[in-house]
Design an enzyme around this catalytic site. Structure first.
Site, PDB file in Angstrom:
ATOM      1  N   ASP A   1      -3.441 -32.046  15.884  1.00 27.48           N
ATOM      2  CA  ASP A   1      -3.345 -30.811  16.663  1.00 27.48           C
ATOM      3  C   ASP A   1      -2.365 -29.856  16.001  1.00 27.48           C
ATOM      4  OD1 ASP A   1      -2.136 -33.062  19.094  1.00 27.48           O
ATOM      5  OD2 ASP A   1      -0.866 -32.040  17.624  1.00 27.48           O
TER       6      ASP A   1
ATOM      7  N   ASP B   1       0.390 -26.890  16.613  1.00 33.17           N
ATOM      8  CA  ASP B   1       1.269 -26.241  17.581  1.00 33.17           C
ATOM      9  C   ASP B   1       1.905 -25.019  16.944  1.00 33.17           C
ATOM     10  OD1 ASP B   1       0.735 -28.266  19.412  1.00 33.17           O
ATOM     11  OD2 ASP B   1       2.383 -29.512  18.687  1.00 33.17           O
TER      12      ASP B   1
ATOM     13  N   ASP C   1      13.254 -33.511  17.336  1.00 33.67           N
ATOM     14  CA  ASP C   1      13.783 -34.873  17.149  1.00 33.67           C
ATOM     15  C   ASP C   1      14.124 -35.181  15.693  1.00 33.67           C
ATOM     16  OD1 ASP C   1      11.048 -34.902  16.628  1.00 33.67           O
ATOM     17  OD2 ASP C   1      10.571 -36.555  17.974  1.00 33.67           O
TER      18      ASP C   1
HETATM   19  P1  ATP Z   1       1.824 -36.703  16.177  1.00 29.61           P
HETATM   20  O1  ATP Z   1       1.344 -36.833  14.800  1.00 29.61           O
HETATM   21  O2  ATP Z   1       1.845 -37.995  16.895  1.00 29.61           O
HETATM   22  O3  ATP Z   1       1.181 -35.618  16.987  1.00 29.61           O
HETATM   23  P2  ATP Z   1       4.111 -35.024  16.421  1.00 29.61           P
HETATM   24  O4  ATP Z   1       5.418 -35.007  15.698  1.00 29.61           O
HETATM   25  O5  ATP Z   1       3.233 -33.832  16.278  1.00 29.61           O
HETATM   26  O6  ATP Z   1       3.357 -36.341  15.994  1.00 29.61           O
HETATM   27  P3  ATP Z   1       4.069 -34.478  19.201  1.00 29.61           P
HETATM   28  O7  ATP Z   1       4.306 -35.396  20.337  1.00 29.61           O
HETATM   29  O8  ATP Z   1       2.759 -33.843  19.021  1.00 29.61           O
HETATM   30  O9  ATP Z   1       4.431 -35.308  17.921  1.00 29.61           O
HETATM   31  O10 ATP Z   1       5.228 -33.394  19.296  1.00 29.61           O
HETATM   32  C1  ATP Z   1       5.182 -32.135  18.614  1.00 29.61           C
HETATM   33  C2  ATP Z   1       6.573 -31.746  18.171  1.00 29.61           C
HETATM   34  O11 ATP Z   1       7.445 -31.630  19.292  1.00 29.61           O
HETATM   35  C3  ATP Z   1       7.258 -32.759  17.260  1.00 29.61           C
HETATM   36  O12 ATP Z   1       6.875 -32.608  15.926  1.00 29.61           O
HETATM   37  C4  ATP Z   1       8.715 -32.458  17.488  1.00 29.61           C
HETATM   38  O13 ATP Z   1       9.112 -31.319  16.756  1.00 29.61           O
HETATM   39  C5  ATP Z   1       8.751 -32.087  18.960  1.00 29.61           C
HETATM   40  N1  ATP Z   1       9.048 -33.276  19.801  1.00 29.61           N
HETATM   41  C6  ATP Z   1       8.146 -34.120  20.368  1.00 29.61           C
HETATM   42  N2  ATP Z   1       8.745 -35.065  21.096  1.00 29.61           N
HETATM   43  C7  ATP Z   1      10.066 -34.828  21.016  1.00 29.61           C
HETATM   44  C8  ATP Z   1      11.227 -35.448  21.578  1.00 29.61           C
HETATM   45  N3  ATP Z   1      11.137 -36.520  22.357  1.00 29.61           N
HETATM   46  N4  ATP Z   1      12.443 -34.903  21.290  1.00 29.61           N
HETATM   47  C9  ATP Z   1      12.542 -33.815  20.515  1.00 29.61           C
HETATM   48  N5  ATP Z   1      11.502 -33.208  19.949  1.00 29.61           N
HETATM   49  C10 ATP Z   1      10.265 -33.683  20.203  1.00 29.61           C
HETATM   50 MG    MG Z   2       1.412 -33.450  17.358  1.00 30.61          MG
END
Ligand code: ATP
Ligand code: MG
Length: 478
Positions: free
Chosen positions: A96, A98, A174
């Site tokens: 996805d 963002d 994070d």
């Molecule tokens: P994935 O590949 O699983 O989607 P992702 O890093 O994109 O990994 P998401 O859950 O989609 O994970 O979250 C999008 C973004 O939001 C992350 O890249 C990070 O910048 C931020 N984020 C998500 N969860 C947290 C958290 N618990 N604390 C701080 N920042 C977070």
């Molecule tokens: Mg993601």
């Protein structure tokens, strides 16, 4: 390329209408205490120009590009952010996309007819293109100087719409690899936390003081292990060090959120690496205490072998774009706990069928206190367990009833998997494999013939002496 097959495969993780999806989940994560600004580093900008990084617009979802350009044309800052930038730098296909911006959610809404605002505590804009949702989040600030929209009710933050700068937004994230911004204005990658170097070094590093950041949100410990498994990254030692010490904090995380994390850990194609990572960092016991205890007490390692074999099978199915089921996954992960509970109840003299039902209920009841496994998955999970003892039957009526059972195939696959732990039911696996392939008439005839002769039905013709069978779900070696 926008990773369409990945998106389809990941449909169990898709964003929910209430915004409780995979995107900026931390903005609405249950009960994260506000960030202590002392724990966060000072952001220092490093801009990586287009000719020095590999991200090309052709790899970005056209809908995400549309959103970025429209925001930019309206005079706002517009950036691709988070996992998408990280994955693109690594040559992977993000599932996805963002977007982060300095436009407020209301301003975003005015720009897009296909936009809806979601969340009260954390307002977000979803721009909807058919099945694809581009999540647009306004930069967040860490501290409330009184200018923002923050409301506390009974000590809990019920509204937290304090907007900030891109620097504020970066340090709230994070891991450094998740805090990179792809700017549509000049196609540069903006890095405020050293994430670019960390991606090149394939390293997970928390932004700020690790212990403080885990205490703010213990789910970050799981995210460290999950993303390391997914990306093939190592976890930087200072980021890894507090995890075994703080693993117990996961008990305070919202069970529904842990369920979502479990699906991402184990149904995204890197289940084996996730499992080994959870074990290595002392998180398995916090997530599934009874399974962890059962694996410890199973000295032969047979149960662990079976779990790993099942997880490898799950990974192979994901790689082949075949469906994977949470019920089967949890049946596998909690099987050690079930076997142990069953053995305990039988040792107390409980009749086997009652012990099976009790063990299944007990394991489920205990587990849902940590991980909110919905009934639509826990019931078929229990069926998979309880059907195991029925594979020893050769009675014609029972054989046909079992073959017609809606959960037969899953239960049979599970039986075959149990061979990794014990070969005591190899003959059953063989019988049911052949039973599925033979016609109904041939199967009936062969069962009748063997019943008459007192021999086991052997569908390839060779008679065998009938052994006395005990009805049992799990063997002693398991
Ligand atoms: P994935 O590949 O699983 O989607 P992702 O890093 O994109 O990994 P998401 O859950 O989609 O994970 O979250 C999008 C973004 O939001 C992350 O890249 C990070 O910048 C931020 N984020 C998500 N969860 C947290 C958290 N618990 N604390 C701080 N920042 C977070
Ligand atoms: Mg993601």
């Amino acid at each position: 390329m926008c990773g369409c097959s990945q998106r389809r495969r990941a449909s169990i993780f898709t964003r929910q209408p209430d915004g409780n999806g995979p995107g900026e989940i931390f903005f609405q994560a249950h009960g994260i205490t506000p960030i202590d600004p002392q724990a966060l580093p000072q952001p220092v900008l490093r801009s990586v120009p287009r000719d020095q990084h590999p991200i090309s617009r052709k790899d970005i979802s056209p809908n995400a590009l549309r959103v970025l350009y429209r925001l930019r044309e309206a005079g706002f800052g517009a950036y691709l952010v988070g996992g998408a930038v990280r994955d693109l730098l690594l040559g992977m296909h993000p599932k996805d996309f963002d977007v982060a911006t300095d436009a407020t959610p209301e301003q975003v809404k005015q720009l897009f007819r296909n936009c809806r605002l979601i969340g009260r505590r954390f307002r977000l804009a979803h721009v909807v293109y058919g099945r694809e949702i581009i999540e647009v989040a306004t930069f967040r600030a860490n501290v409330d100087d009184g200018s923002g929209d923050r409301e506390v009710e009974d000590g809990r933050l019920v509204r937290d719409n304090v907007y900030g700068t891109i620097e504020d937004d970066a340090v709230r994230r994070d891991f450094t690899c998740n805090a990179l911004y792809y700017a549509i204005e000049d196609f540069s990658v903006r890095d405020y936390t050293g994430g670019y170097e960390d991606v090149l070094a394939r390293k997970m590093r928390l932004i700020g003081d690790p212990e403080t950041r885990y205490r703010e949100d213990p789910v970050r410990m799981l995210r460290a292990v999950r993303l390391a498994a997914k990306l093939g990254f190592s976890i930087d030692p200072p980021t890894a060090e507090p995890i075994p010490r703080l693993a117990g904090l996961l008990a305070e995380a919202a069970p529904a959120r842990l369920f979502e994390e479990m699906l991402k850990l184990f149904l995204s194609g890197h289940a084996v690496a996730s499992f080994e990572g959870l074990e290595r960092h002392g998180l398995l016991g916090a997530l599934m205490p009874e399974t962890a205890a059962a694996l410890r007490s199973n000295r032969s390692g047979a149960l662990r072998r079976m779990v790993l074999k099942g997880l490898a099978g799950t990974d192979a199915r994901v790689a082949a774009d075949e469906p994977v089921s949470p019920a089967f996954l949890f049946a596998l992960l909690l099987w050690p706990a079930y076997c142990r509970a069953l053995a305990g109840l039988q040792a107390q003299g409980m009749p086997v069928e009652e012990a099976q039902r009790r063990a299944a209920d007990r394991v489920t009841l205990h587990q849902v206190q940590t991980i909110a496994l919905p009934k639509r998955f826990s019931l078929p999970m229990q069926e998979i367990w309880l059907l195991q003892s029925r594979f020893s039957t050769r009675q014609r009526k029972r054989v046909f009833r079992l073959l017609a059972h809606p959960r037969f195939r899953a239960a049979y696959d599970f039986l075959a998997l149990r061979l990794a732990a014990s070969d005591s039911h190899a003959a059953d696996v063989e019988f049911w494999r052949e039973a599925q392939q033979s016609s109904g008439d041939a199967l009936a005839a062969s069962l009748d013939a063997s019943a008459a002769s007192g021999e086991d039905a052997d569908l390839d013709g060779a008679p065998r002496r009938r052994r006395r069978r005990r009805r049992r779900g799990a063997t002693a070696s398991e």
